[in-house]
Design a protein around this motif. Structure first.
Motif, PDB file in Angstrom:
ATOM      1  N   PRO A 179     106.183  85.431 100.294  1.00  0.00           N
ATOM      2  CA  PRO A 179     105.999  84.566 101.578  1.00  0.00           C
ATOM      3  C   PRO A 179     106.472  85.405 102.577  1.00  0.00           C
ATOM      4  CG  PRO A 179     107.265  83.160  99.919  1.00  0.00           C
ATOM      5  CD  PRO A 179     107.117  84.980  99.455  1.00  0.00           C
ATOM      6  N   PRO A 180     105.922  85.443 103.623  1.00  0.00           N
ATOM      7  CA  PRO A 180     106.148  86.309 104.924  1.00  0.00           C
ATOM      8  C   PRO A 180     107.524  86.855 105.396  1.00  0.00           C
ATOM      9  CG  PRO A 180     104.224  84.835 105.510  1.00  0.00           C
ATOM     10  CD  PRO A 180     104.826  84.467 104.171  1.00  0.00           C
ATOM     11  N   LEU A 181     108.361  85.677 105.366  1.00  0.00           N
ATOM     12  CA  LEU A 181     109.787  86.052 105.512  1.00  0.00           C
ATOM     13  C   LEU A 181     110.366  87.206 104.757  1.00  0.00           C
ATOM     14  CD1 LEU A 181     112.533  85.314 107.065  1.00  0.00           C
ATOM     15  CD2 LEU A 181     112.916  83.748 105.171  1.00  0.00           C
ATOM     16  N   TYR A 182     110.143  87.015 103.449  1.00  0.00           N
ATOM     17  CA  TYR A 182     110.681  87.789 102.638  1.00  0.00           C
ATOM     18  C   TYR A 182     109.691  89.258 102.430  1.00  0.00           C
ATOM     19  CZ  TYR A 182     112.824  83.765 100.945  1.00  0.00           C
ATOM     20  OH  TYR A 182     113.380  82.512 101.114  1.00  0.00           O
ATOM     21  N   ALA A 183     108.530  89.418 102.537  1.00  0.00           N
ATOM     22  CA  ALA A 183     107.642  90.498 102.728  1.00  0.00           C
ATOM     23  C   ALA A 183     108.052  91.417 103.832  1.00  0.00           C
ATOM     24  CB  ALA A 183     106.300  89.977 102.947  1.00  0.00           C
ATOM     25  N   ILE A 184     108.557  90.721 105.210  1.00  0.00           N
ATOM     26  CA  ILE A 184     108.871  91.530 106.307  1.00  0.00           C
ATOM     27  C   ILE A 184     110.324  92.037 106.054  1.00  0.00           C
ATOM     28  CG2 ILE A 184     106.922  90.432 107.554  1.00  0.00           C
ATOM     29  CD1 ILE A 184     109.599  88.990 108.968  1.00  0.00           C
ATOM     30  N   THR A 185     111.091  91.581 105.341  1.00  0.00           N
ATOM     31  CA  THR A 185     112.427  91.851 104.957  1.00  0.00           C
ATOM     32  C   THR A 185     112.661  92.800 103.843  1.00  0.00           C
ATOM     33  OG1 THR A 185     113.050  89.823 105.802  1.00  0.00           O
ATOM     34  CG2 THR A 185     114.787  90.782 104.580  1.00  0.00           C
ATOM     35  N   LYS A 186     113.211  94.155 103.976  1.00  0.00           N
ATOM     36  CA  LYS A 186     113.312  95.149 102.834  1.00  0.00           C
ATOM     37  C   LYS A 186     114.689  94.787 102.190  1.00  0.00           C
ATOM     38  CE  LYS A 186     112.213  99.860 102.137  1.00  0.00           C
ATOM     39  NZ  LYS A 186     111.296  99.784 101.118  1.00  0.00           N
ATOM     40  N   ALA A 187     114.414  93.764 101.457  1.00  0.00           N
ATOM     41  CA  ALA A 187     115.530  93.240 100.582  1.00  0.00           C
ATOM     42  C   ALA A 187     115.501  93.969  99.022  1.00  0.00           C
ATOM     43  CB  ALA A 187     115.652  91.770 100.523  1.00  0.00           C
ATOM     44  N   THR A 188     116.456  93.832  98.427  1.00  0.00           N
ATOM     45  CA  THR A 188     116.516  94.695  96.863  1.00  0.00           C
ATOM     46  C   THR A 188     115.645  93.487  96.045  1.00  0.00           C
ATOM     47  OG1 THR A 188     118.663  93.557  96.728  1.00  0.00           O
ATOM     48  CG2 THR A 188     118.441  95.761  97.245  1.00  0.00           C
ATOM     49  N   ASN A 189     115.026  92.420  96.621  1.00  0.00           N
ATOM     50  CA  ASN A 189     114.100  91.647  95.728  1.00  0.00           C
ATOM     51  C   ASN A 189     112.902  92.348  95.386  1.00  0.00           C
ATOM     52  OD1 ASN A 189     116.122  89.362  95.155  1.00  0.00           O
ATOM     53  ND2 ASN A 189     115.936  89.529  97.270  1.00  0.00           N
ATOM     54  N   TYR A 190     112.599  93.125  94.462  1.00  0.00           N
ATOM     55  CA  TYR A 190     111.258  93.847  94.483  1.00  0.00           C
ATOM     56  C   TYR A 190     110.792  93.578  93.039  1.00  0.00           C
ATOM     57  CZ  TYR A 190     110.439  96.855  98.547  1.00  0.00           C
ATOM     58  OH  TYR A 190     110.303  97.180  99.845  1.00  0.00           O
ATOM     59  N   LEU A 191     111.008  92.378  92.734  1.00  0.00           N
ATOM     60  CA  LEU A 191     110.407  92.090  91.284  1.00  0.00           C
ATOM     61  C   LEU A 191     108.900  92.051  91.311  1.00  0.00           C
ATOM     62  CD1 LEU A 191     110.647  91.231  88.473  1.00  0.00           C
ATOM     63  CD2 LEU A 191     111.088  89.073  89.047  1.00  0.00           C
ATOM     64  N   PRO A 192     108.309  91.255  92.366  1.00  0.00           N
ATOM     65  CA  PRO A 192     106.767  91.111  92.672  1.00  0.00           C
ATOM     66  C   PRO A 192     106.121  92.599  92.868  1.00  0.00           C
ATOM     67  CG  PRO A 192     107.737  89.628  94.074  1.00  0.00           C
ATOM     68  CD  PRO A 192     108.903  90.475  93.509  1.00  0.00           C
ATOM     69  N   ASN A 193     107.063  93.343  93.359  1.00  0.00           N
ATOM     70  CA  ASN A 193     106.281  94.945  93.690  1.00  0.00           C
ATOM     71  C   ASN A 193     106.629  95.652  92.315  1.00  0.00           C
ATOM     72  OD1 ASN A 193     108.110  93.621  96.003  1.00  0.00           O
ATOM     73  ND2 ASN A 193     106.936  95.179  97.165  1.00  0.00           N
TER      74      ASN A 193
END
Ligand SMILES: Cc1ncc(COP(=O)(O)O)c(C=O)c1O
Length: 333
Positions: A179-193
């Motif tokens: 979702p956009p909020l998480y896509a624009i935030t470079k957090a350590t949640n890269y599971l989809p990536n």
């Protein structure tokens, strides 16, 4: 009979002291081809160069909840490229993640530059993280937790030379875009990536592409995606649903110099997938990959199936900017 019933009894679990742990961590790092030249940890209060000592407490919120942000800046010929843009994004990601920034921005910059100097590395990457700190397994940060700031200097990510000479092949991932909020935030949640890159490799492709719920192009696993239309316009997806790549933002400025030669214009707009597949050129853009031409996307051949002139020209502009532009910070080795 189930295998565990025939296995020999497991040796008793050892109790380890500090010397055992250090020896085991050293042995682990010797078995792994890591070349992490220097690591700063606010929790340790300084820099270490022994990879065995580059550790975090296991209950750090960044480890067990993914409550942390990170960014990566390039080191080119002993100078840090575009650090201010990467720091802007880092601080913005921290604010969106309700993470308290460790010290002032000047302090972050000084630590990054100081760790680069201690590393002795002249060409590579500097990756840094901000965490809400250790202290509990709760969802909210532990009471009184100190934010952690970590910096590591390493050789950087590298990609096969054939990506540049022959171009790469990508697939539309089956994993949903963040979702956009998480896509624009470079957090350590890269599971989809992570999953989309693994999926692409399992299917014989080089990388994946996220598509948003409206059928517009999103981004790659850790790279942005851009196109050149049939009439020569460089077109980049808007940055409201993908990460604002520092490389893309810079290239969109630099690309104006190509209007009149290999380009007729530069546009940032939503890009429907069906339209994107008609592109003359497609490329992946990012700090580590720079500009890599895509020659096939799923079953679609892009352009004539060979790397095109805009990908090459953009890569040259970027490499020039990384070597002699005005966004370089010298490292005092
Ligand atoms: C998801 C994602 N998109 C795009 C990028 C490209 O950003 P940059 O050009 O700052 O490396 C990255 C890399 O940081 C990324 O992780």
């Amino acid at each position: 009979m189930p295998p565990h019933e025939t296995s020999p009894p497991a040796p008793p679990l050892r109790r380890l002291d500090a010397a055992d742990v250090l020896a085991t961590l050293r042995a682990l790092r010797q078995r792994q081809p890591v070349a992490y030249a220097a690591f700063y940890s606010s929790q340790l209060g300084g820099i270490v160069t022994d990879p065995a000592l580059m550790v975090l407490p296991f209950d750090d919120h960044m480890v067990h909840r993914g409550h942390g942000v990170f960014d990566t800046a390039g080191l080119v010929d002993g100078r840090i490229y575009d650090l201010e843009a990467h720091l802007d994004r880092f601080v913005a990601s921290a604010e969106r993640s309700k993470l308290r920034v460790h010290g002032t921005r000047q302090h972050l910059r000084d630590v990054i530059v100081g760790t680069a100097a201690a590393s002795g590395v002249h060409n590579g990457a500097i990756r840094y993280w901000l965490s809400s700190g250790p202290g509990s397994f709760e969802l909210s940060p532990a009471a009184g937790a100190e934010p952690g700031f970590f910096v590591v200097v390493f050789g950087g990510l590298s990609y096969p030379e054939r990506w540049y000479t022959d171009g790469l092949r990508v697939m539309t991932t089956s994993y949903p875009i963040k979702p956009p909020l998480y896509a624009i935030t470079k957090a350590t949640n890269y599971l989809p990536n992570v999953l989309m890159q693994m999926e692409a490799r399992e299917h014989g492709f080089d990388n994946g592409v996220f598509v948003d719920p409206d059928g517009n192009v999103g981004e790659g696993s850790n790279m942005n995606v851009a196109f050149v239309t049939d009439d020569g316009v460089l077109r980049h997806p808007t940055f409201d649903h993908v990460l604002a790549g520092c490389t893309s933002l810079r290239l969109l400025e630099l690309a104006r110099a190509l209007v009149g030669t290999v380009l007729t214009g530069v546009e940032v707009c939503p890009i429907p997938v069906a339209q994107a597949r008609q592109a003359r050129e497609m490329f992946l853009i990012g700090s580590s990959v720079k500009v890599a031409p895509v020659v096939a996307w799923d079953a679609t051949t892009i352009g004539d199936g060979h790397p095109g002139p805009v990908a090459r020209a953009l890569r040259e502009l970027l490499e020039d900017d990384m070597r002699q532009g005005d966004r370089l910070i010298p490292v005092p080795y």
